[in-house]
Design an enzyme around this catalytic site. Structure first.
Site, PDB file in Angstrom:
ATOM      1  N   GLU A   2       6.364  -3.672  -1.263  1.00 14.30           N
ATOM      2  CA  GLU A   2       5.945  -2.880  -2.413  1.00 14.30           C
ATOM      3  C   GLU A   2       6.567  -1.408  -2.199  1.00 14.30           C
ATOM      4  OE1 GLU A   2       1.736  -2.909  -1.791  1.00 14.30           O
ATOM      5  OE2 GLU A   2       1.702  -1.067  -1.009  1.00 14.30           O
ATOM      6  N   HIS A  43      -2.522   2.752  -2.791  1.00 11.34           N
ATOM      7  CA  HIS A  43      -2.037   2.559  -1.456  1.00 11.34           C
ATOM      8  C   HIS A  43      -1.341   4.038  -1.047  1.00 11.34           C
ATOM      9  CE1 HIS A  43      -1.907  -2.141  -0.913  1.00 11.34           C
ATOM     10  NE2 HIS A  43      -3.191  -1.641  -0.794  1.00 11.34           N
TER      11      HIS A  43
END
Lengths: 289, 380
Positions: free
Chosen positions: A209, A247
């Site tokens: 990501e 995150h």
């Protein structure tokens, strides 16, 4: 023989007396994992689910010849618990907690390397070798034994992928939760050589990501050392800059560092198959099998 | 958490790092109260969470109390890059001889702190790196509590810092590095680091970004967390321990999911089909139906949102709780189009609950199918 955990793994659960620790110990036992001891400072001498609890990792390790530990401890105690496991020399340490201070992880990352032990996570679901053993909190019924190796920064994207695979009759050799924090104990590039050497793994899936440069570093490693086909998904292409997407590690700098574009370019140059979505991972696996 | 400038100066002061001293004010009356404490000329600086405030007129000078009041009021009524100015920082104007740059930040590649110093400052560091690389030194610091002599010597030699400033510079760096470590900083930056007419180093402006995950170690800082955002939905979500992320101002879709990765994947697929997400909300793991109802109400308050996409892959999060939350919040969200995808724990029970709801819920089986449904509904 799976490389991180297998039927012969002798696992310690640090934080076994906590609500999460006890619940997931039960789940891990049900899956067939050999949980040999628990550790909670101050609770030594008690038992949880018939498993003896000790005050220190050292005692648990000496009495039960343990070779791995999983940490179900809150983020603010992670540094102390992981430090203890590293200094005791437990060769495989898996950390789960979300919300660990990044300065703590900076120190642990380097300490584990200096001491020659493997640290996985945090902000990770753990490690599973389907059909053999699991260490962590993943919902094991969505995994299946097979020949695709998976490593992921995100739990949900990984779940989505392995479940799609299972419904299409494709299983996994080992699945590693690299974790969603800024500094992982082990990076994609640290784990790649294990998948390359693993006889059970035919294809490697990397679920990355935005944020940081671990995917770029992995791309370089793949180009130089990996012969097996690699499929990669990079999540967060449409995330705004300078905004953490949940995150701690998923953030593109104001100057564009850590963008999905840079990661995909590096991986594509290294010969990696780029997937546009979790479904696309499945399509590419089917093509390569 | 990125501190406002005045807060950064407070941290510097606490460590006796030479920095600009001053006072804050939020209203004209508060500015009036300060007038007696100041030595003119003074500088008035807008306290906003964005760069480029100087160019926008957010930094002004005043020679006397009358001018101070006019200028301060002007700045307090200003919007800089759409952000309203709630506070000004007022201090004595400093005569600057030289502007330099100094920062400690976290290098994610090497997983070490990195020191960046330039004898040129006052502008963006990337600009300096491009135009004047000879005046800039960037050095990784071996992890540990101390800043070694050799690191500082390298920096001094590389940039040719003049000898008269070197001792001060060493002390300055050591103090800022201590702040970086003790305050759990992702970034501790001084730009400009100035030399005044007397030859003294001083922080004229500072940026401190503290790791959100370490805020429990800094309760005195955490208290100020809410003054940084003007988005009431971010604050409301935070009070329920949810993360609300504004995405595209022009969008009309809200995404609710139970994990960061799934949120990013949903946004990617929706954007790829030419639609726009305006905000996302991360439920985290294990939310109950009461909390899910709160989450739905929060995104429904965003007037841009006409469609809510709930995308759940439940592990710890149970699909029946999600369905219960939808049911409980229906009266608040009935104006919005709802597309719901449930997968994982208690999926069937969840779907059964949703099927009993009269209304136009669109139940889909899979993320792809969900995005398809969104597109069809918008005739895309």
């Amino acid at each position: 023989m799976s490389f991180f955990i297998d039927t012969d793994t002798r696992l310690i659960v640090q934080g076994i007396t906590g609500r999460e620790g006890t619940f997931h110990t039960e789940q891990m036992l049900a899956y067939g994992t050999q949980v040999v001891a628990g550790v909670t400072p101050g609770k030594g001498g008690t038992e949880v689910l018939g498993i003896p609890v000790y005050n220190t990792v050292r005692e648990a390790q000496e009495r039960h010849d343990a070779n791995a530990t999983v940490l179900f401890v809150p983020p603010r105690f992670l540094y102390g618990a992981a430090y203890e496991a590293i200094m005791t020399g437990i060769p495989l340490i898996m950390t789960i907690a979300e919300g660990t201070p990044v300065h703590d992880m900076m120190r642990l990352h380097h300490l584990a390397k200096e001491q020659g032990v493997r640290l996985i996570g945090p902000n990770s679901f753990g490690v599973i070798s389907p059909g053999k053993a699991k260490a962590g909190f993943m919902a094991h019924r969505i995994f299946a034994e097979g020949r695709v190796g998976v490593m992921s920064r995100s739990a949900t994207n990984c779940y989505e992928t392995v479940y799609l695979m299972k419904r299409n009759g494709i299983g996994q050799s080992t699945v590693v939760g690299v974790g969603g924090d800024m500094i992982p104990g082990s990076t994609f590039a640290d784990i790649l050589p294990f998948f390359e050497a693993d006889e059970q793994t035919d294809i490697i899936v990397l679920i990355g990501e935005i944020g940081g440069s671990e995917e770029e570093i992995a791309a370089q490693y793949i180009q130089e050392h990996i012969t097996k086909p690699v499929i990669a998904l990079i999540a967060g292409k449409n995330a705004p800059k300078d905004t953490s997407m949940g995150h701690a590690g998923a953030i593109v700098s104001p100057n564009g560092e850590g963008s999905a574009e840079s990661k995909e370019t590096a991986l594509r140059t290294a010969g990696v198959h780029i997937a546009e979505s979790t479904e696309d991972i499945l399509r590419l696996i089917k093509k390569l099998l | 958490m990125k501190l406002l400038e005045y807060k950064a100066h407070e941290v510097f002061s606490a460590y006796r790092l030479p920095c600009m001293h001053g006072y804050t004010a939020s209203t004209a009356d508060e500015v009036k109260d300060l007038a007696g404490l100041l030595t003119y000329p003074v500088v008035i600086k807008a306290q906003v969470q964005t760069g480029g405030r100087g160019k926008a007129g957010g930094i002004q000078f005043a020679e006397d109390t009358a001018e101070l009041l006019t200028r301060s009021t002007e700045i307090l009524n200003m919007k800089i890059k759409d952000l309203p100015v709630h506070k000004v920082f007022i201090g004595q104007k400093v005569e600057v001889a030289t502007e330099m740059y100094l920062s400690f930040t976290l290098d994610r590649k090497s997983k070490q702190p990195v020191l960046i110093f330039s004898t040129e400052g006052g502008v963006d560091i990337n600009e300096i790196a491009e135009n004047n690389p000879d005046k800039l030194a960037k050095v990784l610091i071996p992890t540990g509590p101390d800043l070694s002599d050799f690191v500082l010597q390298y920096v001094i030699d590389k940039t040719g810092l003049e000898p008269a400033l070197q001792d001060q510079f060493r002390t300055f760096c050591r103090t800022l590095y201590t702040i970086f470590l003790e305050q759990d900083c992702l970034l501790a930056e001084i730009n400009p680091l100035i030399v005044d007419q007397a030859g003294t180093l001083m922080a004229l402006d500072g940026k401190i970004d503290i790791d959100d995950n370490a805020l429990y170690r800094h309760p005195e800082i955490k208290e100020f967390r809410d003054e940084i955002t003007d988005n009431p939905l971010v604050l409301e979500a935070r009070s329920f321990d949810f993360l609300y992320i504004p995405i595209q101002e022009s969008g009309n879709i809200a995404v609710i999911s139970n994990g960061s990765g799934m949120i990013m994947s949903s946004i990617d697929l929706i954007s790829k089909r030419g639609m726009q997400v305006t905000c996302a909300l991360d439920l985290g793991g294990g939310a109950t139906s009461e909390r899910i109802a709160e989450a739905l109400c929060i995104v429904a308050k965003n007037p841009r949102v006409d469609t809510i996409f709930i995308n759940i892959f439940g592990g710890i999060t149970r699909c029946d709780e999600i369905a219960g939350g939808v049911k409980n919040s229906l009266e608040y969200i009935s104006q919005k189009r709802l597309v719901i995808r449930l997968e994982g724990t208690n999926k069937e029970i969840g779907l059964d609950i949703l099927r009993t709801i009269s209304g136009d819920l669109e139940l889909v089986d899979g993320l792809y199918e969900g995005v398809d449904a969104l597109a069809q509904g918008m005739n895309i």
